[in-house]
Design an enzyme around this catalytic site. Structure first.
Site, PDB file in Angstrom:
ATOM      1  N   ARG A  74       5.130  17.812  16.092  1.00 46.08           N
ATOM      2  CA  ARG A  74       3.872  17.273  15.582  1.00 46.08           C
ATOM      3  C   ARG A  74       2.516  17.217  16.313  1.00 46.08           C
ATOM      4  O   ARG A  74       1.365  17.522  15.950  1.00 46.08           O
ATOM      5  CB  ARG A  74       4.063  16.097  14.581  1.00 46.08           C
ATOM      6  CG  ARG A  74       4.839  16.478  13.546  1.00 46.08           C
ATOM      7  CD  ARG A  74       5.287  15.004  12.853  1.00 46.08           C
ATOM      8  NE  ARG A  74       6.000  14.090  13.677  1.00 46.08           N
ATOM      9  CZ  ARG A  74       7.036  13.315  13.278  1.00 46.08           C
ATOM     10  NH1 ARG A  74       7.329  13.334  12.131  1.00 46.08           N
ATOM     11  NH2 ARG A  74       7.615  12.832  14.248  1.00 46.08           N
ATOM     12  N   GLU A 111      17.767   6.308  22.994  1.00 44.61           N
ATOM     13  CA  GLU A 111      18.436   4.912  22.693  1.00 44.61           C
ATOM     14  C   GLU A 111      20.068   5.414  22.983  1.00 44.61           C
ATOM     15  O   GLU A 111      20.633   4.523  23.409  1.00 44.61           O
ATOM     16  CB  GLU A 111      18.095   4.818  21.177  1.00 44.61           C
ATOM     17  CG  GLU A 111      18.930   3.289  20.809  1.00 44.61           C
ATOM     18  CD  GLU A 111      18.646   3.105  19.300  1.00 44.61           C
ATOM     19  OE1 GLU A 111      19.202   2.052  19.122  1.00 44.61           O
ATOM     20  OE2 GLU A 111      17.879   3.775  18.728  1.00 44.61           O
TER      21      GLU A 111
END
Length: 192
Positions: A74, A111
């Site tokens: 984006r 993560e």
């Protein structure tokens, strides 16, 4: 002969106003407990997009940009429009494996594993350039921090970051280690 009907498109005084009107919120996406803030309706509305890009361009100019760095994916949309508005070039900072070799690569932690960002090692010179990183959301800061390291390894300088939203409480701002940061609209959501 009659003239075709034209609809009057709304105008927005500020990006914050456009975001408040056009942003879509989706609870429990991509997982339970997360409020996803969807910029798609903002990008699809010409008047909203125009004010967002104008404010991002003004912030990038104030940071001293010679070039805009748009983060995959984006950040490409926003960064390209900002660069165009400013009459500057765009450095597309790609996810690993999207560019042909040779590339300069920078790994960063996620993560559950690692990812990498890349820029071409040939065909353009960013050495000595002051680059402003543009992206949609600052959450944990891993992608922007990795992009900074990547640009510095390639000889450029990151003058700052300009994002539309910041998700508070995830440590993203701290991870930028004092790098100037402009946020158009502070987020109240849990994550993005």
């Amino acid at each position: 002969m009659t003239s075709p009907e034209t609809s009057v498109q709304p105008t927005y005084r500020t990006a914050r106003e456009a975001l408040a009107e056009k942003m879509r919120y989706v609870q429990d996406f991509p997982e339970e407990g997360v409020l996803f803030e969807d910029l798609t309706p903002v990008l699809a509305d010409g008047a909203a997009l125009k004010v967002v890009i104008a404010e991002m361009a003004a912030a990038s100019k104030n940071l001293g940009a010679d070039m805009i760095g748009g983060l995959d994916a984006r950040g490409f949309l926003l960064g390209s429009a900002v660069a165009y508005e400013m009459g500057l070039g765009i450095l597309a900072i790609r996810k690993k494996g999207k560019l042909p070799p040779p590339v300069i690569s920078q790994e960063y932690s996620l993560e559950y594993g690692t990812a990498a960002l890349e820029v071409p090692a040939e065909g353009m010179n960013i050495e000595g350039k002051s680059i402003v990183l543009v992206d949609d959301v600052l959450a944990t800061g891993g992608t922007l921090a990795a992009a900074r390291e990547l640009i510095e390894r390639a000889g450029g300088t990151v003058a700052g970051c300009v994002v539309v939203l910041e998700v508070s409480g995830l440590g993203g701002r701290e991870r930028l280690d004092g790098l100037p940061l402009v946020v158009l609209n502070q987020s109240e959501g849990d994550a993005a």
